[in-house]
Design a protein around this motif. Sequence first.
Motif, short mmCIF file in Angstrom:
data_model
loop_
_atom_site.label_atom_id
_atom_site.label_comp_id
_atom_site.label_asym_id
_atom_site.label_seq_id
_atom_site.Cartn_x
_atom_site.Cartn_y
_atom_site.Cartn_z
N ASP A 230 0.82 -1.22 0.00
CA ASP A 230 0.00 0.00 0.00
C ASP A 230 0.85 1.27 0.00
O ASP A 230 0.58 2.20 -0.76
N HIS B 1 0.91 3.84 -3.16
CA HIS B 1 0.56 5.24 -2.94
C HIS B 1 1.68 6.16 -3.44
O HIS B 1 1.43 7.18 -4.10
N ARG C 297 1.71 6.27 -7.24
CA ARG C 297 0.62 7.11 -7.74
C ARG C 297 0.99 8.59 -7.67
O ARG C 297 0.78 9.34 -8.64
#
Lengths: 242, 242
Positions: A41, A45, A48
């Motif tokens: 995760d 993140h 992104r």
Amino acid sequence: MIKVVFFDLDDTIVDTSKLAEMARRNAIENMVRHGLPVDFDTTYHELRELINEYGSNFGRHFDYLLRRLDLPYDPKWVAAGVIAYHNTKFAHLTSVKGTRKVLLELKREGLSLGIITDGNPIKQWEKILRLELDDYFDAVFISDFVGVKKPHPKIFKKALGRFNAEPHEALMVGDRLYSDIYGAKNVGMKTVWFKYGKYANRELDYLEYADFTINSLEDVLNIVRRLTSEGEKRSDKEVHAD
Amino acid sequence: MIKVVFFDLDDTIVDTSKLAEMARRNAIENMVRHGLPVDFDTTYHELRELINEYGSNFGRHFDYLLRRLDLPYDPKWVAAGVIAYHNTKFAHLTSVKGTRKVLLELKREGLSLGIITDGNPIKQWEKILRLELDDYFDAVFISDFVGVKKPHPKIFKKALGRFNAEPHEALMVGDRLYSDIYGAKNVGMKTVWFKYGKYANRELDYLEYADFTINSLEDVLNIVRRLTSEGEKRSDKEVHAD
């Protein structure tokens, strides 16, 4: 009367964003599997964010990702990412739902078809050829090959010239209000905004340049038919008026 | 007594030349299929010449190929070549016959294993990871990451240092007499020349640096066993001599 229909490539006839998203997730999963000492995760993140800042065509995503995570550079992790990214892209590349039906029907009705797209010429041709879409199209215009980017009028005018078409005889279909719709309308083409993918809610300032808005690619057929029958009625009237 | 065995990567444990040859043929076939107006044999001959001149790691083979054939640049042809080239490389990447058996047996006998290879770190790791060879190896040394190329002693010394091994406790296995054999012998390692692939008859001036020459990778096992038993006999003698 429409003679030629132009399509944008990414997220109009090729499902690019969805694929890129899947490819990125698989890349990170494979990096973590091969020892990247950060959880999925957090890494996802970070990637992104990086893509938002540097753009999706930036060539050094994985290098920069390691830097942002304060990790030493390890070519093994980068390779793990690259492998999974490419495997996904090659295995899951697909056309947007309805693409083949629309292209086939338009060809059957005697229209000429073209692609007007931005991007790297070899990468864009790779998508076209891998999906075996090339036989549907009479001409392909890729901005980094032509030397002009959408929405500059030149790339649209070049495309019209290739088909000896007047602007009002051409329809441009694309997912981006700025580059596709505003650009094509500017030279006088009819425009169809395909509200799809990550630009479905962006660049809405340019919505006024869209003659039509569609949510399914197959709606292009109805629009072409409508414009054609309107054109016929109009030329009937003209004949009667003589 | 051998403690660690180092392998070169390309054409020693990964069947690189054979694969590259296949990939190039498929690339040209796909270019001709997509309209390249020159026959397969002429194009293939031209590509071979180009690779001989510019090397196999040159990044612009297909661009230059078009120039040499006096053709205009067409990204469609380049894309057709790139697609078939990559598809082949991904689908047909294989280890050299006997690789897994040799690695497994050596591990079972308690030896440490390393890779010492030239080349692009990400591309080399891609081959290792795609073939899932990484778990066999305790350390990988890639010259473009280390900053030193074979046959420079530094890359071999770094590798020895990682295992706290004396040169005579290490065996280097590789297909190139110059970079692998001459290089490893220079720092005092035992050397095994694997007479395989396109270098099977090249660089023969350096043959004198090979302690052993093998035609099958599996012969590495016999060599390691022989060196180990000789080492044991010698230390037996030393014990008796005390």
